[in-house]
Scaffold this motif. Structure first.
Motif, PDB file in Angstrom:
ATOM      1  N   TYR A   1      43.634 -27.997  21.941  1.00  0.00           N
ATOM      2  CA  TYR A   1      42.958 -29.241  22.337  1.00  0.00           C
ATOM      3  C   TYR A   1      43.911 -30.171  23.082  1.00  0.00           C
ATOM      4  CZ  TYR A   1      39.625 -27.674  18.819  1.00  0.00           C
ATOM      5  OH  TYR A   1      38.736 -26.936  18.083  1.00  0.00           O
ATOM      6  N   HIS A   2      43.615 -30.441  24.356  1.00  0.00           N
ATOM      7  CA  HIS A   2      44.358 -31.470  25.095  1.00  0.00           C
ATOM      8  C   HIS A   2      43.351 -32.565  25.432  1.00  0.00           C
ATOM      9  CE1 HIS A   2      47.768 -33.069  27.187  1.00  0.00           C
ATOM     10  NE2 HIS A   2      47.182 -33.045  28.366  1.00  0.00           N
ATOM     11  N   THR A   3      42.732 -33.094  24.367  1.00  0.00           N
ATOM     12  CA  THR A   3      41.616 -34.017  24.560  1.00  0.00           C
ATOM     13  C   THR A   3      42.056 -35.461  24.742  1.00  0.00           C
ATOM     14  OG1 THR A   3      41.495 -34.026  22.159  1.00  0.00           O
ATOM     15  CG2 THR A   3      39.878 -32.673  23.321  1.00  0.00           C
ATOM     16  N   GLY A   4      43.257 -35.789  24.284  1.00  0.00           N
ATOM     17  CA  GLY A   4      43.710 -37.168  24.379  1.00  0.00           C
ATOM     18  C   GLY A   4      44.762 -37.478  23.336  1.00  0.00           C
ATOM     19  N   PRO A   5      45.076 -38.765  23.150  1.00  0.00           N
ATOM     20  CA  PRO A   5      46.179 -39.116  22.248  1.00  0.00           C
ATOM     21  C   PRO A   5      45.927 -38.745  20.783  1.00  0.00           C
ATOM     22  CG  PRO A   5      44.989 -41.106  22.969  1.00  0.00           C
ATOM     23  CD  PRO A   5      44.486 -39.961  23.795  1.00  0.00           C
ATOM     24  N   ALA A   6      44.666 -38.853  20.334  1.00  0.00           N
ATOM     25  CA  ALA A   6      44.418 -38.605  18.903  1.00  0.00           C
ATOM     26  C   ALA A   6      44.692 -37.150  18.535  1.00  0.00           C
ATOM     27  CB  ALA A   6      42.986 -38.992  18.545  1.00  0.00           C
ATOM     28  N   ALA A   7      44.334 -36.218  19.433  1.00  0.00           N
ATOM     29  CA  ALA A   7      44.598 -34.801  19.151  1.00  0.00           C
ATOM     30  C   ALA A   7      46.096 -34.598  18.954  1.00  0.00           C
ATOM     31  CB  ALA A   7      44.097 -33.928  20.290  1.00  0.00           C
ATOM     32  N   HIS A   8      46.895 -35.144  19.868  1.00  0.00           N
ATOM     33  CA  HIS A   8      48.340 -34.929  19.763  1.00  0.00           C
ATOM     34  C   HIS A   8      48.939 -35.661  18.572  1.00  0.00           C
ATOM     35  CE1 HIS A   8      48.920 -32.363  23.186  1.00  0.00           C
ATOM     36  NE2 HIS A   8      47.988 -33.074  23.814  1.00  0.00           N
ATOM     37  N   LEU A   9      48.331 -36.807  18.220  1.00  0.00           N
ATOM     38  CA  LEU A   9      48.813 -37.500  17.016  1.00  0.00           C
ATOM     39  C   LEU A   9      48.502 -36.693  15.761  1.00  0.00           C
ATOM     40  CD1 LEU A   9      48.203 -41.228  17.938  1.00  0.00           C
ATOM     41  CD2 LEU A   9      50.385 -40.178  17.305  1.00  0.00           C
ATOM     42  N   THR A  10      47.372 -35.976  15.757  1.00  0.00           N
ATOM     43  CA  THR A  10      47.098 -35.049  14.642  1.00  0.00           C
ATOM     44  C   THR A  10      48.182 -33.975  14.573  1.00  0.00           C
ATOM     45  OG1 THR A  10      44.705 -35.326  14.468  1.00  0.00           O
ATOM     46  CG2 THR A  10      45.564 -33.198  13.865  1.00  0.00           C
ATOM     47  N   PHE A  11      48.479 -33.357  15.721  1.00  0.00           N
ATOM     48  CA  PHE A  11      49.498 -32.284  15.701  1.00  0.00           C
ATOM     49  C   PHE A  11      50.840 -32.815  15.184  1.00  0.00           C
ATOM     50  CE2 PHE A  11      47.303 -30.724  19.871  1.00  0.00           C
ATOM     51  CZ  PHE A  11      46.177 -30.385  19.143  1.00  0.00           C
TER      52      PHE A  11
ATOM     53  N   SER B   1      48.608 -29.064  12.201  1.00  0.00           N
ATOM     54  CA  SER B   1      47.473 -28.235  12.626  1.00  0.00           C
ATOM     55  C   SER B   1      46.326 -29.141  13.038  1.00  0.00           C
ATOM     56  CB  SER B   1      47.055 -27.349  11.447  1.00  0.00           C
ATOM     57  OG  SER B   1      45.665 -27.103  11.456  1.00  0.00           O
ATOM     58  N   HIS B   2      45.497 -28.671  13.957  1.00  0.00           N
ATOM     59  CA  HIS B   2      44.357 -29.478  14.411  1.00  0.00           C
ATOM     60  C   HIS B   2      43.400 -29.789  13.273  1.00  0.00           C
ATOM     61  CE1 HIS B   2      43.170 -25.323  14.468  1.00  0.00           C
ATOM     62  NE2 HIS B   2      41.900 -25.621  14.637  1.00  0.00           N
ATOM     63  N   LEU B   3      43.425 -28.919  12.224  1.00  0.00           N
ATOM     64  CA  LEU B   3      42.494 -29.099  11.113  1.00  0.00           C
ATOM     65  C   LEU B   3      42.927 -30.175  10.120  1.00  0.00           C
ATOM     66  CD1 LEU B   3      41.646 -25.358  10.455  1.00  0.00           C
ATOM     67  CD2 LEU B   3      40.107 -27.099  11.351  1.00  0.00           C
ATOM     68  N   ASP B   4      44.163 -30.648  10.243  1.00  0.00           N
ATOM     69  CA  ASP B   4      44.642 -31.661   9.299  1.00  0.00           C
ATOM     70  C   ASP B   4      43.785 -32.918   9.358  1.00  0.00           C
ATOM     71  OD1 ASP B   4      46.751 -30.258   8.156  1.00  0.00           O
ATOM     72  OD2 ASP B   4      48.130 -30.791   9.761  1.00  0.00           O
TER      73      ASP B   4
END
Lengths: 583, 120
Positions: free
Chosen positions: A433-443, A450-453
């Motif tokens: 997922y390169h959807t935006g800042p929130a995705a990368h903040l999850t990683f 993990s994206h599932l966190d």
């Protein structure tokens, strides 16, 4: 059968014992909540992930065996990939089998000198010689052999490693019932370090409930909700791979090592196209009516004999399509399925393998590594045959370059350069997922990276639709809330795909009905969620993790997201805010 | 009980759970139906359940007459007569007589159809 029995197995001494630990389950529910306490207890500080002291913990929860979609097992261990928290979830029949064998959790410690596999029939534990199955080429064959050797088909789980686990590739997986995995963070390598080839668990106990009448009524309510929900439709019909087209259109599908966010022929590897051309069968985890597991048929002609074909069933999901497809520029379905099959055969985590290969291809293109390192293998975007050979070499490790690849993308880049485009977060390879800042903040902030966190991608997707722009603090707060609640789900243990059905009120009702704790409140649930999340981060900090050392790959700032180009300062602030909430 | 189209089976085992739930229990201890793969998930599944034979072999080997012929085929169990010898399990060619380890008696399908309500 109560949940509080824990089976302790020592592979060094070949002994086992059972302890009753009601304290743990009363306070922490089960699953992730109990597993992290056991990990803190059992794993000595600064343990070697490949040492006999590294424990493998499996835990299930109070809803396992009682309600639909409570079908997952949580595994915890010290990860050889990140050097801190190893946590991975798998379904199949693992959860049901562990609970019906009479246990709420299992702890496997020590190491065997010779290959061994465990056969657990309820209260019996057999240490069986596995030297005859060690080194077998395909993980599928290992499954077939254990299946024949042991009894009680249908009531058992067979967890096993492939050659990747034996060779201790840092992101080797444990395969469960052929098509499910403890995929991420290298549990397979920890099995391998203990010379543990497989674990078969079977049981047919019952689970008594406090109020049978209410139990049946509540069960029917949840069952109806599930089969009529949109969730069922999405995950059953096309499956998770229905994400490919929307993400490609949104320009959020990481492609060619995230140099791009969409791919010309992405519809080829879409769930729709795969279903139409290849879907052969859908299967389910035990106690789940959704059947989200999609198996493609791959039909290959034998070259030496006309009209003779080999047909293989290959599982596919969004993440392997991203990592082994779009990230590598592989958009031909046959080639993609063959690569997924190779990864399954060897027993590797699909996401990490794809990200490692993507980095290697770019490093080869840029001349950071040459054909000397690759031993003549020409790594080229979209070249499935070369990638299959590379996968086999990551496992066999014929030279230092491939040994470095087997340690993960970050360690490989440390040796060969190209850190800016080595896509890992906290040492774990990037999800799709390169959807935006929130995705990368999850990683970056998620306990497992993990994206599932905490599913930041879903916040980004909503924001892209509504035009809302959140501050780093708002994102951090939303992620913290989501990750805390997911600790409750993974303590029950309910599949995250069922999160729409298992809302807090329903969870409470379930726990009361099964007689878990009649006084438990919504506040208790959220408190336990936060505590579990904090305990995981306590373990990470103990093992040397600090959010201040988090490396952010430069590539994510170069490639635009649907929410614009990411800014380093914004991401940095989000990380700080998140860890302030964890204090 | 009849399995209508085995190729539609996804192996979720909800029927097995339903069977034990008739007694208000979770798990499989009381289940008289079993779903298993035919040599690996990739090859699909088989559902083992009593077919209600008109002339049931399980009944013929019961030494205490705990099993009697059910109207419409199959058998009914009188648990107070059953001594738990397990001969009925061995006699069934379909392996459709299951064993309840906790009660030490067979699980006999009564053909109520409760399980079918949960087949997704």
């Amino acid at each position: 059968m109560t949940l509080d029995k824990i089976l302790y197995i020592d592979l060094s001494k070949r002994r086992f014992h059972v302890r009753s630990r009601p304290d743990l389950f009363e306070k922490h529910i089960g699953g992730a909540g109990v597993a992290i306490r056991l990990l803190l207890e059992e794993c000595p500080e600064k343990a070697d992930p490949f040492g006999p002291e590294n424990p493998i913990i499996f835990a299930v929860g109070p809803l396992t065996g009682l309600f639909p979609m409570a079908s997952k097992t949580v595994a915890m261990f010290k990860s050889p990939l990140t050097g801190n928290l190893g946590e991975s979830h798998a379904g199949g029949r693992s959860a049901t089998a562990i609970r019906m064998a009479g246990y709420g959790a299992m702890v496997v410690k020590g190491a065997s000198e010779t290959p061994v596999y465990l056969a657990i029939y309820g209260s019996e534990v057999h240490f069986r010689d596995a030297s005859g199955i060690w080194g077998i080429e395909s993980s599928y064959t290992v499954g077939r052999i254990v299946r024949e050797l042991e009894s009680e088909a249908g009531l058992r789980t067979i967890m096993r490693i492939g050659r990747a686990g034996e060779k201790m590739v840092s992101y080797a997986s444990v395969i469960v019932e052929t098509y499910r995995h403890f995929g991420r963070l290298g549990l397979g390598a920890v099995f391998g370090s203990k010379k543990l080839k497989a674990i078969m668990i079977c049981g047919k106990h019952s689970v008594k409930v406090e109020n049978p009448q209410e139990y049946r009524i509540l069960y029917d309510k949840i069952f109806q909700l599930t089969v009529k929900s949109q969730l069922m439709k999405k995950y059953h019909d096309i499956g998770t791979s229905s994400n490919v087209i929307p993400l490609n259109e949104l320009k959020a599908l990481p492609s060619i090592n995230l140099r791009q966010t969409s791919l010309k022929n992405a519809e080829n590897i879409s769930g729709e196209n795969l279903a139409e051309k290849h879907l052969g069968r859908r299967v389910s985890c035990s106690h789940c009516p959704v059947a989200c597991i999609h198996l493609a048929t791959l039909r290959e002609p034998y070259e030496d004999e006309p009209y003779f074909y080999k047909t293989t069933m290959v599982p596919y999901d969004y993440e392997p399509i991203y990592s082994l497809g779009s990230m590598l520029g592989l958009t031909e379905t046959d080639e993609l399925l063959k690569l997924i099959d190779e990864v399954e055969t060897q027993g590797l985590d699909a996401i990490s393998t794809g990200v490692v290969l993507a980095w290697a291809t770019e490093a080869y293109e840029k001349g950071l590594v040459t054909s000397v390192e690759t031993m003549g293998l020409e790594l080229k975007w979209g070249d499935g045959e070369a990638y299959r050979e590379a996968v086999r070499r990551i496992v066999s490790q014929p030279n230092e370059f491939y040994s470095n690849l087997a340690k993960g993308v970050e360690k490989a880049a440390l040796k060969h350069g190209g850190m800016d485009f080595a896509l890992s977060f906290g040492g774990n390879e990037m999800p799709g997922y390169h959807t935006g800042p929130a995705a990368h903040l999850t990683f970056l902030t998620g306990a497992r990276h993990s994206h599932l966190d905490s599913a930041g991608y879903s916040i980004d997707e909503d924001n892209a639709k509504t035009g809302i722009r959140m501050t780093p603090r708002q994102i951090a707060e939303a992620l913290f809330k989501e990750e805390s609640w997911r600790q409750v789900l993974s303590s029950l243990v309910v599949c995250f795909f069922a999160r729409g059905v298992y809302k807090p009120e329903t969870v409470l009702e379930c726990l009361k009905t099964v007689g878990f704790n009649p006084d438990i409140s919504l506040e208790d649930l959220s408190r336990i969620g936060v505590e579990t999340l904090k305990s995981k981060n306590e373990f990470k900090a103990r093992e040397g993790f600090s959010h201040r050392d988090l490396r952010i790959p430069g590539r994510i700032f170069e490639t635009e997201t649907p929410l614009g180009t990411l800014e380093e300062e914004f991401i940095g602030e989000g990380i700080e805010e998140f860890f302030r909430l964890l204090q | 009980m009849t399995v209508l189209d085995i190729d539609k089976c996804v192996g979720c085992q909800l029927c097995m759970f339903a069977c034990s739930r008739r007694f208000g229990e979770g798990g499989f201890a009381k289940s008289a139906i079993r779903v298993k793969s035919i040599g690996g998930v990739e090859r699909g599944f088989t559902v083992v359940v009593c077919r209600a034979c008109p002339d049931p072999p399980c009944m013929k080997v019961c030494v205490t007459n705990a099993l009697s012929l059910r109207k419409g085929g199959g058998v009914t169990l009188n648990p107070s007569k059953c001594i738990g010898c397990g001969r009925c399990v061995d006699a069934c060619p379909l392996k459709a007589v299951f064993w309840d380890n906790e009660a030490n008696k067979p699980n006999i399908c009564i053909h109520c159809g409760y399980c079918a309500n949960y087949c997704p």
